[in-house]
Design a protein around this motif. Structure first.
Motif, PDB file in Angstrom:
ATOM      1  N   LYS A 125       0.728  -1.375  -0.218  1.00  0.00           N
ATOM      2  CA  LYS A 125      -0.264  -0.073  -0.526  1.00  0.00           C
ATOM      3  C   LYS A 125       0.758   1.705  -0.156  1.00  0.00           C
ATOM      4  O   LYS A 125       1.896   1.553   0.814  1.00  0.00           O
ATOM      5  CB  LYS A 125      -0.913  -0.090   1.411  1.00  0.00           C
ATOM      6  N   PRO A 126       0.411   2.699  -1.136  1.00  0.00           N
ATOM      7  CA  PRO A 126       1.371   3.483  -0.657  1.00  0.00           C
ATOM      8  C   PRO A 126       0.941   4.018   0.524  1.00  0.00           C
ATOM      9  O   PRO A 126      -0.470   3.972   0.920  1.00  0.00           O
ATOM     10  CB  PRO A 126       1.095   4.386  -1.788  1.00  0.00           C
ATOM     11  N   GLU A 127       1.779   4.831   0.824  1.00  0.00           N
ATOM     12  CA  GLU A 127       1.616   5.518   2.154  1.00  0.00           C
ATOM     13  C   GLU A 127       2.295   7.104   1.934  1.00  0.00           C
ATOM     14  O   GLU A 127       3.067   7.232   1.192  1.00  0.00           O
ATOM     15  CB  GLU A 127       2.292   5.134   3.398  1.00  0.00           C
ATOM     16  N   ILE A 128       1.623   8.034   3.198  1.00  0.00           N
ATOM     17  CA  ILE A 128       1.793   9.482   3.216  1.00  0.00           C
ATOM     18  C   ILE A 128       2.810   9.759   4.355  1.00  0.00           C
ATOM     19  O   ILE A 128       2.532   8.445   5.213  1.00  0.00           O
ATOM     20  CB  ILE A 128       0.490  10.068   3.796  1.00  0.00           C
ATOM     21  N   ALA A 129       3.781  10.362   4.218  1.00  0.00           N
ATOM     22  CA  ALA A 129       4.297  10.658   5.167  1.00  0.00           C
ATOM     23  C   ALA A 129       4.270  11.446   6.174  1.00  0.00           C
ATOM     24  O   ALA A 129       5.063  11.696   7.105  1.00  0.00           O
ATOM     25  CB  ALA A 129       5.961  10.777   4.463  1.00  0.00           C
ATOM     26  N   LYS A 130       3.713  12.867   5.118  1.00  0.00           N
ATOM     27  CA  LYS A 130       3.735  14.271   5.847  1.00  0.00           C
ATOM     28  C   LYS A 130       2.717  14.630   5.068  1.00  0.00           C
ATOM     29  O   LYS A 130       3.108  14.958   4.128  1.00  0.00           O
ATOM     30  CB  LYS A 130       5.204  14.267   6.080  1.00  0.00           C
ATOM     31  N   LEU A 131       2.655  16.085   6.182  1.00  0.00           N
ATOM     32  CA  LEU A 131       2.323  17.210   4.936  1.00  0.00           C
ATOM     33  C   LEU A 131       2.661  18.193   4.201  1.00  0.00           C
ATOM     34  O   LEU A 131       4.512  18.062   5.390  1.00  0.00           O
ATOM     35  CB  LEU A 131       1.404  18.766   6.209  1.00  0.00           C
TER      36      LEU A 131
END
Lengths: 317, 317, 317, 317
Positions: free
Chosen positions: D2-8
């Motif tokens: 699954k792709p993931e978001i690291a940060k704003l």
């Protein structure tokens, strides 16, 4: 009635490198400039109410010309002149407004060799609108630049002379009260913290037989409101490549401190907060024994060594 | 020579629920108990130098018995008695040590109806070793419990009487100096901040025609050294299920504040820091116009409304 | 999928003087006690969410038994056991709840000789009502006693062994990311700050060939929210007659620090705030050269000397 | 995987008065300008590591164009595009460096109507020497001007749409974890605080049926290190004639806050510190009931009313 001093007024400083001193005091420390006249720059903190608390001008070396003190009443200026002369101390009248913002005054030397100047009349020039505080009880906007202290606090004088004469003079002629002191077994006072106000000290006097000339200034001190302001100052100073001593806390005076030196004049500046106020009319001076010198100086934190204390003073003549 | 007041001394408080008041003042605010005698508890902050700055005892309702002020000299106590009587104000001698720690005093009513008591002589009982500070210039260990303020700061009085008499009395008889004031178009002073010390106020007096009885106490105030101490106090109070007003910053006095009420006596306590000191001998009182009342009261932050100001005062008789 | 560590869990400490250690950790530092079982005391800070972050028991000398780390998923515990064994590192299963609050775990030695224990399952015992925070997202009331830190932050390990093996092990087997490091001309890492979280470090490893035994603990660290909390801690420690190093600010990690030693176990505790968080997924480790060691360690303030760093470590075996 | 978001990453803002916005963000808040290109100004805080965290350009009204988020890995950008399209959400590729400093990205709308843009590649332009920090792990000198926050913290989104879809989308597609939430008796989430990092929230979503358009931005938030920094910010804002809400402390997130609005764009900025970090992998979202809304929002201090919350949002389209 005995003449009385109300408060520390200002320090008149000469710099070997005026440009560096102005960057230091105006941009890094963050003092405001009231005016510039005949090559002399008149500075103060955002919460100082008087015309200036520091003046700086170019000279061939850094030193302190004199230290100004404001009297409680107008007649106290001449009252002190008479009292000084009655005690064999020469005292000269200085013309009103010779120093911008400062009325007629009387100049003399204390036994330690430092020159004091007493005045009452002051001028209070208006502040430019864009720098003026929105608060009626505050001179400039706070936090405009640099470390941004609130006001001048005190001066710390060093002398190689026998200082018992100076203590007597400060107490008996000038009316300072001893608040805390350091003494040796023989009862000699090695250092004294004295005030005419409710601060623990407006002036400290330290005996340093090893100083190269008799009258030296160890530091001038500006007040900040909060402990964290001192930590923020440390960050600002490092970012501007300044070395400094502190932060630390004195046992004597209970103040949080940081010491940094103006690279132009060699004048050391203490950034200062905490401490306590003395309201008791029968305050018993706190007696610290010589053996408690290290603890008295440093309750905790980074501290200045005795060796540095002497090396880094500038002449006050 | 005119007698002079040196400082605010103590508040003598009666509580409708002594047990609650003691939990509040000792555990939550963090005052220390000097002694307990005849059902009266004598408390002070860790940096107070006097026997006590607050006394509390059980009564059938909460109110303030009187407010103690220390004079500058011993002879000032009787000096004030004579001055008061010469001005038609009845003044009674109170026997020395009737209040533990407090020598012979003189009691009288100010025109607003509040009872003041003037004394000079004090007793300074030694502190138990385990509570004593390691610092010679500090009474108790700091930060031992609760909010942990340093010292008593000031009192704030409300009155429904025409207060012009009170201002004259405070200034002309008692020697207070007006530092900041709020006035209406007609020139009536609606509130005044006055001091005998270099604080902006040792006492504030506020005209509140709508107060149920003439002499009311709005709050007593304890000082903390740092702004963050006020935020920490807010956390402590919430964790102990107290409601409060603040933190906020007054324009008048420039002080950071938080107000919380003792559930036993109904006495409101202001936790207080910041503010500024007045060293100028010719201080021009800061004039705030009635239209600036909201801004004068609240520079920023959570604030108390006029309605609450009145509702939450306690009688000072 | 590779097993992962979520966070530092707890330190299991043995004290030569349990009573002193309990006074230090509970009254002075201000940790809360979750439970006491079989002579072991389980402690945590008011904002710690787990059963405990420190355990202390009596022994014949002070040392660290092991350091607990929580994994991201339940299956990671056995996942790590397999990974360790596949890499020739003996790993032992430890029975669930052998340590109160800690489920089944796996124990092993890192190449530096320190013992780590990995677990996932935890018990979260309810807090007594009078100590429980009024906030749902906070464990205990804050500021109840002593220094009152919020939570465990990190551990700092020293080793006399060649540490390149340990760095590889920490990164490749355990999944720590190097955040900042100090290296000499030859490229040897002298000290490394590593994390599995967004903190700059959950663990620091320092090479100290001169340490008396291979696996030493330099300090454990508890977090406080504000810079002034560190200054307040300094006051509290002095009032309780503790020596300490700091306050000061590290360049590496940008953290404000104060170091004080538990007199019972000899375990040094760092009180810690400031620092920064790393959200960037491609963080390039900050490389400090050996010549920058002093500046890297001390941005400003009171600092620990290299000599003290070694002398004051305790064994971690 | 699954792709993931690291940060704003950043907020892309349009201002109806660019000049005012630049004075506000650069001089008053104290952000630094990385570059200016095609009329767009790219700003960031002194401790932000990325090219910019805020962009501002002139438009005919103030609104938010989109919000940028950085992914954990390069392949996550296209991974998200596929995942979005597989879930019926249109997603458009945006050319690399179309936004200075930001590589190829994917843009889409979340169900609440807000536009998000995902990217991984970044450019890190060098900082001019006179603005660069002396610390290797810090971008700019701290405390150079204005309020001087350290870094971007989070965004707070409002929507008039049924937000249950948005919560599912945020959690199931984008991988945010719910950390705290406010729900009514029916179990509807009225507000949720979610993160992909160890912060309590990178984004908050609040249901406000009464907002004039569906996708609104309540505020963006910049982080300061210390509580007192928020009080200093209050002073700076008042001196510059800004109105604001706060300081106060949220129960939800435990953060100290102050809200002030950019007069050019209408974008509200929260100055923010305190709060807590979540390291536990099995964090149980904190459930606040609708009846606890006021306490959840305001632990203490000056607070924003529901009415203001709605009125002062700007469109995010």
């Amino acid at each position: 009635m005995k003449p009385e001093i109300a408060k520390l007024g200002y320090i008149s400083l000469v710099s070997a490198d005026l440009e560096k001193s102005l960057v230091f005091f105006k941009d890094v420390i963050g003092l405001e400039e009231t005016e510039q006249k005949d090559g002399v720059h008149y500075l103060r903190a955002w919460g100082d109410f008087q015309h200036h608390t520091l003046s700086i001008e170019q000279g061939d070396r850094g030193y302190v010309k004199h230290i100004g003190w404001r009297t409680k009443k107008e007649e106290d200026v001449q009252g002190f002149k008479e009292l000084l002369e009655a005690n064999g101390v020469p005292a000269n009248n200085v013309e009103a407004w010779a120093t911008p913002g400062i009325g007629s005054s009387v100049a003399f030397q204390v036994p330690s060799g430092h020159t004091f100047q007493l005045y009452y009349d002051v001028e209070r020039p208006p502040v430019d609108e864009h720098r003026r505080s929105v608060l009626k009880n505050q001179t400039y906007k706070s936090w405009a630049k640099g470390v941004s202290p609130r006001r001048l606090d005190h001066v710390n004088l060093h002398t190689s002379a026998d200082s018992s004469d100076t203590y007597s003079f400060m107490e008996n002629i000038l009316g300072f009260k001893m608040r805390e002191f350091l003494a040796n077994d023989a009862g000699d006072i090695l250092a004294g913290w004295m005030s005419v106000t409710q601060l623990v000290h407006d002036v400290a006097l330290v005996s340093r037989p090893e100083t190269p000339t008799k009258a030296r200034l160890h530091h001038i001190s500006y007040w900040l409101d909060d402990s964290q302001d001192i930590l923020r100052a440390a960050d600002i100073l490092r970012e501007n490549n300044f070395d400094f001593v502190g932060p630390g806390k004195h046992s004597i005076s209970q103040a949080l401190y940081l010491y940094v030196t103006d690279p132009g004049s060699g004048c050391r500046v203490e950034l200062f907060t905490g401490s306590y106020l003395i309201f008791e009319p029968d305050w018993e001076p706190i007696h610290w024994h010589e053996s408690e010198r290290a603890f008295g100086n440093t309750y905790w934190g980074d501290s200045i060594t005795n060796k540095e204390l002497v090396k880094e003073t500038i002449e006050a003549l």
